[in-house]
Design a protein around this motif. Structure first.
Motif, PDB file in Angstrom:
ATOM      1  N   PHE A 273       0.831  -1.206   0.000  1.00 10.86           N
ATOM      2  CA  PHE A 273       0.000   0.000   0.000  1.00 10.86           C
ATOM      3  C   PHE A 273       0.868   1.259   0.000  1.00 10.86           C
ATOM      4  CE2 PHE A 273      -2.286   3.284   2.433  1.00 10.86           C
ATOM      5  CZ  PHE A 273      -3.362   3.463   1.571  1.00 10.86           C
ATOM      6  N   ILE A 274       1.894   1.291   0.837  1.00 13.73           N
ATOM      7  CA  ILE A 274       2.791   2.451   0.879  1.00 13.73           C
ATOM      8  C   ILE A 274       3.518   2.614  -0.454  1.00 13.73           C
ATOM      9  CG2 ILE A 274       4.909   3.322   1.966  1.00 13.73           C
ATOM     10  CD1 ILE A 274       3.837   2.174   4.604  1.00 13.73           C
ATOM     11  N   GLY A 275       3.918   1.515  -1.081  1.00 13.53           N
ATOM     12  CA  GLY A 275       4.571   1.573  -2.381  1.00 13.53           C
ATOM     13  C   GLY A 275       3.661   2.121  -3.471  1.00 13.53           C
ATOM     14  N   VAL A 276       2.399   1.723  -3.452  1.00  8.75           N
ATOM     15  CA  VAL A 276       1.447   2.230  -4.447  1.00  8.75           C
ATOM     16  C   VAL A 276       1.226   3.725  -4.254  1.00  8.75           C
ATOM     17  CG1 VAL A 276      -0.984   2.132  -5.151  1.00  8.75           C
ATOM     18  CG2 VAL A 276       0.311   0.030  -4.872  1.00  8.75           C
ATOM     19  N   ILE A 277       1.095   4.158  -3.012  1.00  6.03           N
ATOM     20  CA  ILE A 277       0.914   5.585  -2.743  1.00  6.03           C
ATOM     21  C   ILE A 277       2.153   6.364  -3.185  1.00  6.03           C
ATOM     22  CG2 ILE A 277       0.588   7.293  -0.912  1.00  6.03           C
ATOM     23  CD1 ILE A 277      -1.909   5.687  -1.605  1.00  6.03           C
ATOM     24  N   ALA A 278       3.344   5.830  -2.926  1.00  4.07           N
ATOM     25  CA  ALA A 278       4.582   6.499  -3.350  1.00  4.07           C
ATOM     26  C   ALA A 278       4.669   6.580  -4.871  1.00  4.07           C
ATOM     27  CB  ALA A 278       5.794   5.756  -2.780  1.00  4.07           C
TER      28      ALA A 278
ATOM     29  N   PHE B 191       4.499   9.693  -9.863  1.00  3.76           N
ATOM     30  CA  PHE B 191       3.986   9.898 -11.216  1.00  3.76           C
ATOM     31  C   PHE B 191       3.218  11.201 -11.343  1.00  3.76           C
ATOM     32  CE2 PHE B 191       4.296   5.137 -11.738  1.00  3.76           C
ATOM     33  CZ  PHE B 191       5.399   5.212 -12.567  1.00  3.76           C
ATOM     34  N   GLN B 192       2.712  11.745 -10.273  1.00  4.38           N
ATOM     35  CA  GLN B 192       2.068  13.053 -10.320  1.00  4.38           C
ATOM     36  C   GLN B 192       3.086  14.175 -10.171  1.00  4.38           C
ATOM     37  OE1 GLN B 192      -1.163  13.897 -10.885  1.00  4.38           O
ATOM     38  NE2 GLN B 192      -1.482  11.751 -11.348  1.00  4.38           N
ATOM     39  N   LEU B 193       4.208  13.891  -9.534  1.00  5.30           N
ATOM     40  CA  LEU B 193       5.222  14.916  -9.306  1.00  5.30           C
ATOM     41  C   LEU B 193       5.975  15.273 -10.585  1.00  5.30           C
ATOM     42  CD1 LEU B 193       6.493  16.543  -6.983  1.00  5.30           C
ATOM     43  CD2 LEU B 193       8.189  14.745  -6.779  1.00  5.30           C
ATOM     44  N   ILE B 194       6.221  14.307 -11.438  1.00  3.18           N
ATOM     45  CA  ILE B 194       6.979  14.565 -12.672  1.00  3.18           C
ATOM     46  C   ILE B 194       6.242  15.541 -13.586  1.00  3.18           C
ATOM     47  CG2 ILE B 194       7.899  13.478 -14.768  1.00  3.18           C
ATOM     48  CD1 ILE B 194       8.464  10.999 -12.946  1.00  3.18           C
ATOM     49  N   PRO B 195       4.961  15.319 -13.930  1.00  2.00           N
ATOM     50  CA  PRO B 195       4.271  16.312 -14.766  1.00  2.00           C
ATOM     51  C   PRO B 195       4.085  17.654 -14.063  1.00  2.00           C
ATOM     52  CG  PRO B 195       3.051  14.255 -14.758  1.00  2.00           C
ATOM     53  CD  PRO B 195       4.134  14.127 -13.755  1.00  2.00           C
ATOM     54  N   ALA B 196       3.959  17.629 -12.754  1.00  4.19           N
ATOM     55  CA  ALA B 196       3.815  18.890 -12.024  1.00  4.19           C
ATOM     56  C   ALA B 196       5.087  19.725 -12.118  1.00  4.19           C
ATOM     57  CB  ALA B 196       3.471  18.612 -10.561  1.00  4.19           C
ATOM     58  N   MET B 197       6.241  19.092 -12.033  1.00  2.00           N
ATOM     59  CA  MET B 197       7.510  19.822 -12.159  1.00  2.00           C
ATOM     60  C   MET B 197       7.704  20.366 -13.575  1.00  2.00           C
ATOM     61  SD  MET B 197       9.108  20.142  -9.386  1.00  2.00           S
ATOM     62  CE  MET B 197       7.753  20.154  -8.262  1.00  2.00           C
ATOM     63  N   VAL B 198       7.294  19.582 -14.588  1.00  2.00           N
ATOM     64  CA  VAL B 198       7.399  20.061 -15.967  1.00  2.00           C
ATOM     65  C   VAL B 198       6.492  21.271 -16.166  1.00  2.00           C
ATOM     66  CG1 VAL B 198       6.887  19.450 -18.373  1.00  2.00           C
ATOM     67  CG2 VAL B 198       8.085  17.830 -16.892  1.00  2.00           C
ATOM     68  N   LEU B 199       5.270  21.194 -15.646  1.00  2.00           N
ATOM     69  CA  LEU B 199       4.340  22.313 -15.763  1.00  2.00           C
ATOM     70  C   LEU B 199       4.832  23.537 -15.001  1.00  2.00           C
ATOM     71  CD1 LEU B 199       1.569  23.070 -16.924  1.00  2.00           C
ATOM     72  CD2 LEU B 199       0.573  22.339 -14.789  1.00  2.00           C
TER      73      LEU B 199
END
Length: 82
Positions: free
Chosen positions: A37-42, A47-55
């Motif tokens: 569960f912790i791995g899935v949340i991480a 995967f949300q952090l990468i597009p957020a940094m590009v944006l």
């Protein structure tokens, strides 16, 4: 029917005594399902952090970058200009 319900209830209570007496001290720490569960949340956060940094980076370039297209962008925003 009432007798059957009484017998089943009595059997359930007698068999559940050992479960009520268990302390639960044996199960210390996090199990395999917890780590999954912790791995899935991480993974979701990564995967949300990468597009957020590009944006965010493209937003910073648009704000603080060179103004070579600034005049054309402001002309497109005016009404009546096609």
């Amino acid at each position: 029917m009432k007798n059957t319900v009484r017998v089943v209830t009595l059997m359930t209570l007698l068999c559940a005594n050992s479960a009520f007496a268990a302390s639960g001290a044996e199960s210390g720490g996090i199990g395999l399902i917890g780590w999954i569960f912790i791995g899935v949340i991480a993974a979701i956060v990564a995967f949300q952090l990468i597009p957020a940094m590009v944006l965010f980076g493209s937003m910073l370039v648009a704000i603080f970058g060179k103004a070579k297209n600034h005049g054309r962008a402001t002309e497109n925003g005016k009404s009546g200009v096609s």
